[in-house]
Design a protein around this motif. Structure first.
Motif, PDB file in Angstrom:
ATOM      1  N   THR A   1      -7.940 -11.254  36.641  1.00  0.00           N
ATOM      2  CA  THR A   1      -8.375 -12.647  36.655  1.00  0.00           C
ATOM      3  C   THR A   1      -7.600 -13.414  37.716  1.00  0.00           C
ATOM      4  OG1 THR A   1      -6.752 -13.176  34.979  1.00  0.00           O
ATOM      5  CG2 THR A   1      -8.957 -12.665  34.215  1.00  0.00           C
TER       6      THR A   1
ATOM      7  N   PHE B   1      -5.796 -14.654  23.631  1.00  0.00           N
ATOM      8  CA  PHE B   1      -6.473 -15.644  22.785  1.00  0.00           C
ATOM      9  C   PHE B   1      -6.968 -16.863  23.566  1.00  0.00           C
ATOM     10  CE2 PHE B   1      -3.472 -13.474  19.962  1.00  0.00           C
ATOM     11  CZ  PHE B   1      -4.364 -12.912  19.059  1.00  0.00           C
TER      12      PHE B   1
ATOM     13  N   ASP C   1      -7.848 -16.528  27.257  1.00  0.00           N
ATOM     14  CA  ASP C   1      -8.793 -15.930  28.201  1.00  0.00           C
ATOM     15  C   ASP C   1      -9.449 -14.699  27.577  1.00  0.00           C
ATOM     16  OD1 ASP C   1      -8.009 -17.778  30.163  1.00  0.00           O
ATOM     17  OD2 ASP C   1      -6.243 -16.551  30.606  1.00  0.00           O
ATOM     18  N   PRO C   2     -10.701 -14.409  27.973  1.00  0.00           N
ATOM     19  CA  PRO C   2     -11.374 -13.227  27.397  1.00  0.00           C
ATOM     20  C   PRO C   2     -10.826 -11.921  27.959  1.00  0.00           C
ATOM     21  CG  PRO C   2     -12.771 -14.287  29.032  1.00  0.00           C
ATOM     22  CD  PRO C   2     -11.569 -15.159  28.881  1.00  0.00           C
ATOM     23  N   LEU C   3     -10.967 -10.864  27.169  1.00  0.00           N
ATOM     24  CA  LEU C   3     -10.620  -9.529  27.640  1.00  0.00           C
ATOM     25  C   LEU C   3     -11.764  -8.997  28.505  1.00  0.00           C
ATOM     26  CD1 LEU C   3      -9.244  -7.916  24.365  1.00  0.00           C
ATOM     27  CD2 LEU C   3      -7.920  -8.489  26.382  1.00  0.00           C
ATOM     28  N   LYS C   4     -11.447  -8.038  29.330  1.00  0.00           N
ATOM     29  CA  LYS C   4     -12.489  -7.403  30.152  1.00  0.00           C
ATOM     30  C   LYS C   4     -12.819  -6.035  29.541  1.00  0.00           C
ATOM     31  CE  LYS C   4     -12.345 -10.520  33.572  1.00  0.00           C
ATOM     32  NZ  LYS C   4     -12.266 -11.727  32.737  1.00  0.00           N
ATOM     33  N   LEU C   5     -13.609  -6.063  28.508  1.00  0.00           N
ATOM     34  CA  LEU C   5     -13.942  -4.811  27.804  1.00  0.00           C
ATOM     35  C   LEU C   5     -15.450  -4.570  27.804  1.00  0.00           C
ATOM     36  CD1 LEU C   5     -11.643  -5.204  24.659  1.00  0.00           C
ATOM     37  CD2 LEU C   5     -11.224  -3.785  26.640  1.00  0.00           C
ATOM     38  N   ASP C   6     -16.116  -5.050  28.857  1.00  0.00           N
ATOM     39  CA  ASP C   6     -17.572  -4.954  28.879  1.00  0.00           C
ATOM     40  C   ASP C   6     -18.080  -3.517  28.770  1.00  0.00           C
ATOM     41  OD1 ASP C   6     -16.678  -7.438  30.443  1.00  0.00           O
ATOM     42  OD2 ASP C   6     -18.775  -7.851  29.949  1.00  0.00           O
TER      43      ASP C   6
ATOM     44  N   TRP D   1     -17.869  -2.186  24.781  1.00  0.00           N
ATOM     45  CA  TRP D   1     -18.281  -3.095  23.715  1.00  0.00           C
ATOM     46  C   TRP D   1     -18.850  -2.362  22.502  1.00  0.00           C
ATOM     47  CZ3 TRP D   1     -23.343  -3.681  21.991  1.00  0.00           C
ATOM     48  CH2 TRP D   1     -24.322  -3.065  22.758  1.00  0.00           C
TER      49      TRP D   1
ATOM     50  N   LEU E   1     -16.384  -1.540  19.787  1.00  0.00           N
ATOM     51  CA  LEU E   1     -15.961  -2.682  18.967  1.00  0.00           C
ATOM     52  C   LEU E   1     -16.777  -2.790  17.677  1.00  0.00           C
ATOM     53  CD1 LEU E   1     -15.508  -5.290  21.829  1.00  0.00           C
ATOM     54  CD2 LEU E   1     -13.730  -4.041  20.634  1.00  0.00           C
TER      55      LEU E   1
END
Lengths: 90, 175
Positions: free
Chosen positions: A18, A25, A27-32, A35, A38
């Motif tokens: 980033t 909590f 900024d979002p994680l980059k786990l695209d 997913w 999850l």
């Protein structure tokens, strides 16, 4: 197993991805790419909460929650497979 | 309860329901159902925190709209608001947004909005945590704490079938 290791590496290598430093909590994680994995903690939390409310004997809770988690995941995989098959055939 | 039997004399416990809304599991805890309360707190709070960890604080929003589609997120917010801290998170996110907009902040207190899969997952996790907490709130709102405590401590060992048999034999005796 390799996917799980990749997921853990992805969790701990957020800072360079980033413009600012990664703040948990905020900024979002980059786990695209991960997913779908999850789904498992999501289903387990749902199963655990449902069984905590519904079950009489709390000593059986872990087993019942895991069994319900497995049932939901298996049926979701079956449903996804059926829909994929339908998409291929039609 | 896994039985189809209703528990005897359920009480109306609004204070426990409010406590459960403020912190998941707290309603059960203050009624003496401590083990259930702790398990509910861990399960629901973990799901809620994981949602915010995945999607960032931008997933809890009453007013934002999804980029491009014009779809309002307000329906998700109603689910998320079933856990009271979601409202605090929304207020905090709004304050960050406003301080950035009017330039009163130092510029480092902004947040990165989430999009795509991470926004979906974060929203789903937090909204489902809220809906599960609603289930826990309803459970604690109408329950008999004394009966539940006896059941949890193992003093109440009658199964549903045993209760049904006892009721049937009592009815036959009366007939």
């Amino acid at each position: 197993m390799i996917t799980m290791i990749n997921l853990i590496f992805a969790l701990f290598s957020q800072s360079g991805s980033t413009t600012l430093a990664y703040r948990p909590f905020i900024d979002p994680l980059k786990l695209d790419d991960y997913w779908l994995i999850l789904l498992v903690p999501l289903v387990f939390a749902i199963s655990l909460t449902y069984k905590t409310i519904k079950t009489d004997d709390l000593s059986k809770l872990p087993g019942q929650a895991l069994y319900l988690t497995a049932q939901i995941v298996v049926f979701m995989i079956l449903a996804a497979s059926a829909l994929w098959l339908l998409g291929v055939l039609v | 309860m896994s039985t189809s039997q209703r528990e005897p004399n359920p009480h109306f416990n609004p204070h426990a329901a409010v406590a459960g809304w403020l912190l998941p599991g707290l309603g059960h805890f203050i009624l003496g159902l401590r083990k259930r309360g702790i398990i509910l707190a861990v399960a629901i709070c973990s799901l809620w925190l994981l949602g915010i960890l995945i999607g960032g604080i931008s997933v809890i929003s009453r007013t934002d709209r999804t980029e491009g589609s014009g779809e309002s997120r307000s329906w998700w917010y109603y689910g998320q608001a079933m856990i009271a801290p979601s409202i605090a998170v929304d207020m905090f996110r709004n304050s960050l947004k406003e301080s950035h907009a009017d330039g009163s902040g130092d510029g480092s207190l902004t947040y990165e909005p989430s999009f795509g899969r991470m926004a979906e997952q974060g929203t789903l996790f937090t909204a489902l945590a809220g809906m599960l907490n609603l289930l826990a709130i309803i459970d604690v709102l109408y329950c008999n704490p004394a009966y539940r405590r006896e059941r949890d401590s193992g003093q109440l060992v009658l199964s549903s079938s045993a209760i049904a048999k006892a009721a049937t034999s009592a009815a036959e005796t009366r007939a």
